[in-house]
Motif scaffolding. Structure first.
Motif, PDB file in Angstrom:
ATOM      1  N   UNK A 250       0.842  -1.197   0.000  1.00  0.00           N
ATOM      2  CA  UNK A 250       0.000   0.000   0.000  1.00  0.00           C
ATOM      3  C   UNK A 250       0.882   1.255   0.000  1.00  0.00           C
ATOM      4  N   UNK A 251       1.940   1.231   0.857  1.00  0.00           N
ATOM      5  CA  UNK A 251       2.872   2.374   0.889  1.00  0.00           C
ATOM      6  C   UNK A 251       3.455   2.616  -0.494  1.00  0.00           C
ATOM      7  N   UNK A 252       3.855   1.493  -1.128  1.00  0.00           N
ATOM      8  CA  UNK A 252       4.446   1.577  -2.464  1.00  0.00           C
ATOM      9  C   UNK A 252       3.452   2.226  -3.432  1.00  0.00           C
ATOM     10  N   UNK A 253       2.197   1.732  -3.382  1.00  0.00           N
ATOM     11  CA  UNK A 253       1.165   2.273  -4.283  1.00  0.00           C
ATOM     12  C   UNK A 253       0.965   3.760  -4.026  1.00  0.00           C
TER      13      UNK A 253
ATOM     14  N   UNK B  30       3.112   5.842  -2.656  1.00  0.00           N
ATOM     15  CA  UNK B  30       4.304   6.586  -3.068  1.00  0.00           C
ATOM     16  C   UNK B  30       4.316   6.843  -4.554  1.00  0.00           C
ATOM     17  N   UNK B  31       4.013   5.797  -5.341  1.00  0.00           N
ATOM     18  CA  UNK B  31       4.090   6.014  -6.792  1.00  0.00           C
ATOM     19  C   UNK B  31       2.961   6.922  -7.246  1.00  0.00           C
ATOM     20  N   UNK B  32       1.874   6.982  -6.449  1.00  0.00           N
ATOM     21  CA  UNK B  32       0.789   7.899  -6.817  1.00  0.00           C
ATOM     22  C   UNK B  32       1.197   9.340  -6.498  1.00  0.00           C
TER      23      UNK B  32
ATOM     24  N   UNK C  92       9.441   6.132  -7.347  1.00  0.00           N
ATOM     25  CA  UNK C  92       9.684   5.518  -6.056  1.00  0.00           C
ATOM     26  C   UNK C  92      10.958   4.692  -6.091  1.00  0.00           C
ATOM     27  N   UNK C  93      11.977   5.211  -5.383  1.00  0.00           N
ATOM     28  CA  UNK C  93      13.254   4.507  -5.399  1.00  0.00           C
ATOM     29  C   UNK C  93      13.505   3.782  -4.092  1.00  0.00           C
ATOM     30  N   UNK C  94      12.472   3.814  -3.196  1.00  0.00           N
ATOM     31  CA  UNK C  94      12.648   3.205  -1.883  1.00  0.00           C
ATOM     32  C   UNK C  94      12.854   1.700  -2.018  1.00  0.00           C
ATOM     33  N   UNK C  95      13.645   1.164  -1.068  1.00  0.00           N
ATOM     34  CA  UNK C  95      13.912  -0.277  -1.102  1.00  0.00           C
ATOM     35  C   UNK C  95      12.873  -0.974  -0.234  1.00  0.00           C
ATOM     36  N   UNK C  96      12.097  -1.894  -0.788  1.00  0.00           N
ATOM     37  CA  UNK C  96      11.080  -2.593  -0.015  1.00  0.00           C
ATOM     38  C   UNK C  96      11.546  -4.026   0.254  1.00  0.00           C
TER      39      UNK C  96
ATOM     40  N   UNK D 129       7.990  -1.543 -16.097  1.00  0.00           N
ATOM     41  CA  UNK D 129       7.010  -0.781 -16.877  1.00  0.00           C
ATOM     42  C   UNK D 129       7.380   0.698 -16.873  1.00  0.00           C
ATOM     43  N   UNK D 130       7.866   1.156 -15.692  1.00  0.00           N
ATOM     44  CA  UNK D 130       8.267   2.564 -15.560  1.00  0.00           C
ATOM     45  C   UNK D 130       9.439   2.868 -16.501  1.00  0.00           C
TER      46      UNK D 130
END
Ligand code: ADP
Length: 582
Positions: A197-200, A202-204, A209-213, A234-235
């Motif tokens: 969710x955080x990732x989603x 962030x990209x929104x 988003x370059x964060x490491x998950x 895709x990006x």
């Protein structure tokens, strides 16, 4: 505000409640099973008593039921047992706790009824109508006689019937373990989902988003990693595409052709500046939008082509061109249709190409013409000599001299053509050396001294001590030599030739080569750099000019990465302004 319950908690509580429901049902079921088990156990004991009693009575000869029962009761641990014997019609034959006569028919008693039907669970817990005490009755149907033993439902009996609650402990431990495992897993799943969710988010919000998950090492973690990898891929593809698009747009913007792309409904997708510019040259009225261009009457064939393609389902013709001759220019308008019915229109100014091919044709004619004159005069002189063997020696010498002069002229012409060709086709054949322009120009002025003196021409050189340049010596020589020759040949008598290096910067020398002679008319000035272009053809030829001099000058300047232009006021002379790269 509505509170957002985290997914992990939702997951936990929903699974927890389902589990609790199942556990509750199981508990009730098991509880009943345990209760029934205890009752059946007691029933089995009492039934054994019933059968033992029957056995004793059957084998007794005294017929003293009372004492037999009493003896039996003495032998067993439960002393306060009530014993009843009922005959097939329901009459009580014996009861150790009440007088037989007072007892009503017993066939309606629950346990008796069950025993008559030969049911397995022929027992009952109920209040005795006879004694007013609550009993646990157990009846056995033996040859249609009912043997019934009953235990008062007192605390002791209740104790016997008490449920074994070990299974509750077991269940409690199971529930605790389950909650532990569930909370651990739901938290883990919750964490993974929260990260996704955080990732989603962030990209929104951040776009990039370059964060490491870091995800757990399970299936959900694996899927999450794949989602993020796919997103990055895709990006990247999107970025690459954007770069390519940018390149394409740049290419269109700087392209030398007008270009526009349209959707199938004719809406502009993109267009470059030249598209509108060319369209305005074609149009009689101002055009402001790329969409309006197609409405031009000159583009009717393209309009028709698009309409036809829209209607037909036949094999498609994908291209249509139309040539428009307007505003002194020739435009090639081309429409290309794509499979999804979107299309592009390009407008190309082909006047230049037309002009170039016209010039090429003219050039060949010019070369032929230029060669024809000396060749035919040489031929003429030689014919005269051959056909007149008795020609006097001085005349013969005269004709031969003329021949020689014409052939020299021919050689000069061929040399000039060859220089020009080399400059255009193989510039790298000219080697570069360090040349001092001051020395070069001074030398040329000296070479021309005689001819200048003859025409009373003075020469002013405004040059620094030295002008070092990295260039081709013979081409640099050609530039200044041709300019000197022209001024001397065409400028007239008593003029002044000035060579001025009026400026220099890091990269260039700026020259002004001028004379104050007759000058060149405005209508000729833009054409004097063309090959074989002469202001006064007869005069130029007479003076030995080939019409290639300034053309060589211009190309030699361009070879030295410079630019040249000429200005002139008739009667006041000519000014050649040019630059040469150091
Ligand atoms: P040409 O071989 O005839 O000299 P150029 O290309 O050198 O050919 O010059 C083209 C024409 O420009 C010449 O025919 C001449 O009429 C004109 N011209 C060149 N330089 C001068 C000048 N300094 N003064 C007047 N006319 C000139």
């Amino acid at each position: 505000m509505k509170r957002n319950i985290p997914f992990s908690q939702k997951l936990f509580w929903s699974i927890f409640f389902i589990f609790l429901g199942f556990t509750g049902c199981f508990f009730i079921f098991q509880y009943q099973r345990e209760a029934e088990f205890a009752q059946e156990k007691l029933d089995t004991v009492l039934k054994t008593y019933n059968h033992q009693l029957h056995y004793r009575l059957l084998h007794d000869t005294t017929h003293q039921v009372d004492s037999i029962v009493k003896n039996f009761l003495d032998e067993i641990p439960n002393k306060d047992i009530r014993v009843t014997i009922i005959d097939p019609s329901g009459n009580v034959l014996f009861d150790n706790s009440a007088g037989v006569d007072d007892l009503p028919n017993h066939n309606d008693r629950e346990e008796v009824q069950k025993a008559r039907k030969m049911e397995k669970r022929s027992f009952a817990i109920r209040l005795s109508e006879t004694t007013g005490i609550r009993y646990f009755y157990s009846a056995s149907n033996i040859n249609s006689y009912i043997y019934r033993t009953a235990l008062p439902y007192d605390p002791d009996t209740k104790g016997i019937l008490a449920i074994n609650i070990d299974f509750i402990y077991f269940m409690a431990i199971m529930v605790a373990i389950f909650i532990l495992v569930l909370s651990r897993y739901s938290r883990r799943i919750g964490q993974t989902i929260a990260k996704l969710r955080d990732f989603a988010r962030n990209i929104r919000d951040v776009k990039q988003d370059d964060k490491e998950y870091v995800f757990p090492n399970d299936e959900l973690g694996e899927i999450s990693k794949q989602i993020i990898t796919l997103y990055h891929k895709q990006q990247k593809a999107k970025d690459d595409l954007a770069v390519e698009r940018e390149k394409l747009i740049k290419h269109f913007q700087y392209s030398r052709e007008g270009f526009a792309m349209f959707t199938d409904s004719g809406q502009e997708i993109l267009s470059n500046i030249l598209y509108i510019q060319f369209a305005n040259l074609i149009a009689d009225e101002d055009i402001h939008a790329a969409e309006e261009v197609i409405e031009l009457p000159e583009l009717a064939p393209i309009r028709k082509f698009l309409e036809q393609q829209g209607n037909s389902s036949r094999t498609r013709v994908l291209r249509e061109t139309v040539t428009v001759d307007k505003a002194g220019k020739i435009f090639l308008v081309e429409c290309m249709l794509f499979l999804n019915n979107s299309y592009e229109i390009s407008i190309n100014d082909i006047s230049r190409q037309e002009e170039e091919s016209r010039m090429k044709r003219q050039l060949t004619q010019n070369v032929a013409h230029e060669l024809k004159t000396p060749v035919s005069s040489i031929q003429g002189y030689l014919e005269t000599i051959i056909s007149n063997p008795d020609l006097p020696a001085d005349k013969r010498a005269f004709f031969l001299e003329r021949c020689y002069a014409q052939s020299t002229r021919l050689t000069g012409l061929l040399q000039d053509i060859s220089v020009l060709n080399r400059l255009e086709e193989a510039g790298d054949l000219f080697d570069l050396t360090e040349v001092d322009l001051t020395k070069l120009i001074t030398d040329i002025s000296r070479e021309c001294e005689q001819r200048m003196k003859a025409k009373n021409i003075s020469c002013r050189l405004r040059l620094p001590q030295s002008l070092p340049i990295h260039g081709n010596n013979s081409l640099l020589y050609s530039i200044f030599r041709n300019l000197f020759d022209n001024s001397i040949a065409y400028g007239g008598e008593g003029i002044t030739i000035t060579v001025n290096c009026y400026k220099q910067d890091e990269k260039f020398y700026y020259f002004n080569f001028s004379d104050n002679g007759v000058g060149i008319e405005e209508k000729h000035i833009n054409r004097i750099f063309e090959r074989f272009y002469r202001v006064d053809t007869g005069r130029s030829r007479k003076l030995g000019g080939t019409g290639l001099g300034l053309s060589i000058v211009k190309n030699a300047v361009i070879f030295h990465k410079g630019q040249i232009s000429a200005k002139s006021i008739i009667g006041k002379g000519v000014n050649f302004l040019f630059t040469l790269h150091k």
